[in-house]
Write an enzyme that holds these catalytic residues in place. Structure first.
Site, PDB file in Angstrom:
ATOM      1  N   ARG A 136      -2.693  16.045   7.366  1.00  7.77           N
ATOM      2  CA  ARG A 136      -1.668  14.995   7.351  1.00  7.77           C
ATOM      3  C   ARG A 136      -1.137  14.760   8.766  1.00  7.77           C
ATOM      4  O   ARG A 136      -0.943  13.630   9.203  1.00  7.77           O
ATOM      5  CB  ARG A 136      -0.509  15.374   6.433  1.00  7.77           C
ATOM      6  CG  ARG A 136       0.573  14.274   6.356  1.00  7.77           C
ATOM      7  CD  ARG A 136       1.813  14.718   5.578  1.00  7.77           C
ATOM      8  NE  ARG A 136       2.546  15.748   6.290  1.00  7.77           N
ATOM      9  CZ  ARG A 136       2.734  16.987   5.851  1.00  7.77           C
ATOM     10  NH1 ARG A 136       2.228  17.380   4.687  1.00  7.77           N
ATOM     11  NH2 ARG A 136       3.415  17.864   6.559  1.00  7.77           N
TER      12      ARG A 136
ATOM     13  N   TYR B  72       3.568 -12.975   8.975  1.00  7.83           N
ATOM     14  CA  TYR B  72       2.791 -12.627   7.785  1.00  7.83           C
ATOM     15  C   TYR B  72       3.728 -12.343   6.610  1.00  7.83           C
ATOM     16  O   TYR B  72       4.789 -11.728   6.767  1.00  7.83           O
ATOM     17  CB  TYR B  72       1.920 -11.409   8.103  1.00  7.83           C
ATOM     18  CG  TYR B  72       1.325 -10.728   6.903  1.00  7.83           C
ATOM     19  CD1 TYR B  72       0.545 -11.432   5.984  1.00  7.83           C
ATOM     20  CD2 TYR B  72       1.539  -9.364   6.668  1.00  7.83           C
ATOM     21  CE1 TYR B  72       0.005 -10.803   4.887  1.00  7.83           C
ATOM     22  CE2 TYR B  72       0.989  -8.728   5.577  1.00  7.83           C
ATOM     23  CZ  TYR B  72       0.223  -9.449   4.679  1.00  7.83           C
ATOM     24  OH  TYR B  72      -0.305  -8.825   3.582  1.00  7.83           O
TER      25      TYR B  72
ATOM     26  N   ASP C 245       2.615  -7.589  17.123  1.00  8.60           N
ATOM     27  CA  ASP C 245       1.506  -7.509  16.172  1.00  8.60           C
ATOM     28  C   ASP C 245       0.299  -8.180  16.816  1.00  8.60           C
ATOM     29  O   ASP C 245       0.272  -9.395  16.994  1.00  8.60           O
ATOM     30  CB  ASP C 245       1.891  -8.213  14.868  1.00  8.60           C
ATOM     31  CG  ASP C 245       0.860  -8.014  13.762  1.00  8.60           C
ATOM     32  OD1 ASP C 245      -0.335  -7.844  14.093  1.00  8.60           O
ATOM     33  OD2 ASP C 245       1.229  -8.049  12.577  1.00  8.60           O
TER      34      ASP C 245
ATOM     35  N   LYS D 162      -8.469  -5.410   9.634  1.00  6.07           N
ATOM     36  CA  LYS D 162      -9.010  -6.694  10.053  1.00  6.07           C
ATOM     37  C   LYS D 162     -10.097  -6.517  11.116  1.00  6.07           C
ATOM     38  O   LYS D 162     -11.103  -5.871  10.861  1.00  6.07           O
ATOM     39  CB  LYS D 162      -7.871  -7.585  10.534  1.00  6.07           C
ATOM     40  CG  LYS D 162      -6.645  -7.607   9.609  1.00  6.07           C
ATOM     41  CD  LYS D 162      -6.960  -8.003   8.182  1.00  6.07           C
ATOM     42  CE  LYS D 162      -5.740  -8.333   7.352  1.00  6.07           C
ATOM     43  NZ  LYS D 162      -4.780  -7.248   7.120  1.00  6.07           N
TER      44      LYS D 162
END
Length: 384
Positions: free
Chosen positions: A42, A95, A172, A197
């Protein structure tokens, strides 16, 4: 580009050219009291570490944290740098998922948010006169492809606000990737991306990342990612690392195909408007020329209305109607009912997201084939 070959031929066990994926959840201590480089996946994993090093190198940052989704990356930035009751300035045309997380937390009293047209630097400067913890920039924006001046926005945020501490500037960079745009080099503190993406590029991973310009911010992000458990899985990291190998080549083809699609769109009677920074009459064209290496492959266009959109989509070939973007396959979506459905009607109206708008993400298929399929769909829209 440095970073695209990170980890290749670096295997010390067997000399593998392609680095292995480390699936182990835990790692052995060689002796009591001596913590190894990795102990629990983790917080740290060899495969994730390679991807983080690659992304930090590509973005020119001090360190990167890779998360389980793009929204996990946005959430990590907010949790790390915005205290309870803090203030965020965000783009009014961002977005839909970003709008949703900020609106949800604002509704619950976690923070306050001002939605600003960040292409208007006077409006941005006015919003930042209020003490602000985070300026979130999205350029080009989703789905209007508006272009914000990163250097100017960062300068305003860093020098012109009365915040007692600092205003963190996060950009972003999903639409451009570090191949086309370098936010940290333009003054931003953080570069955020949905790795789902272009970075992965094959539509088989959901992931995100945050690259920090400074070591202190990089360490703060890594610490909280471990605390909250938002880090990405080893397999997703390995797939994304594999996708990076072809990022530069894919981006060239994506951009070339976008040009070809824009040529079809701008010459067709069914199309009322095309939004793409590469068009000379686009409001952000000159800025994109200075700020980006290319104009990017994302574009949106508007038809006559919903019935024209329905006719366009019915029988569409070559393009898949689906969420997401940046994969090798060509995609279209209807923002009002898909990616931006979470926004209120008032928010969509303010952003300019209309019911007649279609967002397109050209893949890497032959441009002539895509142009033929697009023309057929537009002809149906015109007839409707």
């Amino acid at each position: 580009m440095r970073g695209l070959t990170t980890g290749l031929a670096a295997d010390t066990a067997h000399g593998a050219v392609v680095p292995p994926v480390y699936l182990s959840s835990n790692y052995a201590y060689e002796e009591f009291g001596q913590r190894p480089n990795f102990d629990y996946s983790r917080g740290g994993n060899p495969t994730r570490a390679l991807l983080q090093d690659a992304l930090a190198t590509l973005e020119g940052g001090a360190g990167a944290t890779v998360t389980a989704s793009g929204m996990a990356a946005i959430g990590l930035v907010i949790e790390t740098f915005v205290p309870i009751g803090g203030h965020v300035v965000a783009p009014h045309d961002c977005y839909g998922g970003t709008w949703r997380i900020l609106d949800t937390w604002a509704t619950r009293g976690r923070l306050s948010v001002d939605w600003v047209d960040q292409t208007d630097l006077d409006d941005l400067r006015e919003a930042l006169t209020r003490p602000t913890d985070l300026l979130l920039v999205e350029t080009p924006s989703n789905p209007l492809l508006r272009v914000t001046d990163i250097a100017a926005a960062a300068d305003i945020a860093h020098r012109s606000t009365p915040t007692p501490g600092r205003t963190v500037v996060a950009v972003d960079n999903t639409f451009c990737s570090p191949v086309l745009q370098h936010p940290l080099g333009l003054g931003a503190d953080l570069a955020v991306a949905s790795d789902t993406k272009f970075l992965n590029g094959h539509s088989d991973v959901v992931g995100g990342s945050v690259v920090a310009a400074g070591t202190e911010d990089a360490e703060a992000l890594a610490y909280l990612a471990n605390v909250t458990g938002v880090t990405a899985s080893p397999v997703d990291c390995w797939l994304t690392l594999r996708g990076l190998r072809t990022l530069a080549a894919r981006m060239r083809t994506h951009c070339d195909n976008a040009r070809a699609m824009v040529e079809v769109l701008t010459g067709h009677r069914a199309v009322r408007a095309v939004h793409w920074p590469g068009l000379p009459d686009h409001p952000g064209h000159d800025l994109a020329l200075r700020q980006q290496e290319d104009f990017g492959s994302l574009l949106s266009f508007e038809l006559a209305g919903v019935e024209a959109v329905r006719a366009f989509m019915t029988g569409l070939e070559g393009f898949i109607l689906a969420e997401s973007l940046g994969g090798v396959e060509s995609l279209v979506c209807h923002p009002a009912t898909m990616t931006h459905a979470a926004m209120t009607q008032a928010a969509r109206d303010a952003a300019g997201v209309t019911d007649a708008m279609i967002r397109m993400s050209p893949g890497i298929e032959p441009a002539d084939d895509l142009a033929a399929c697009l023309t057929e769909a537009l002809d149906r829209a015109a007839a409707a």
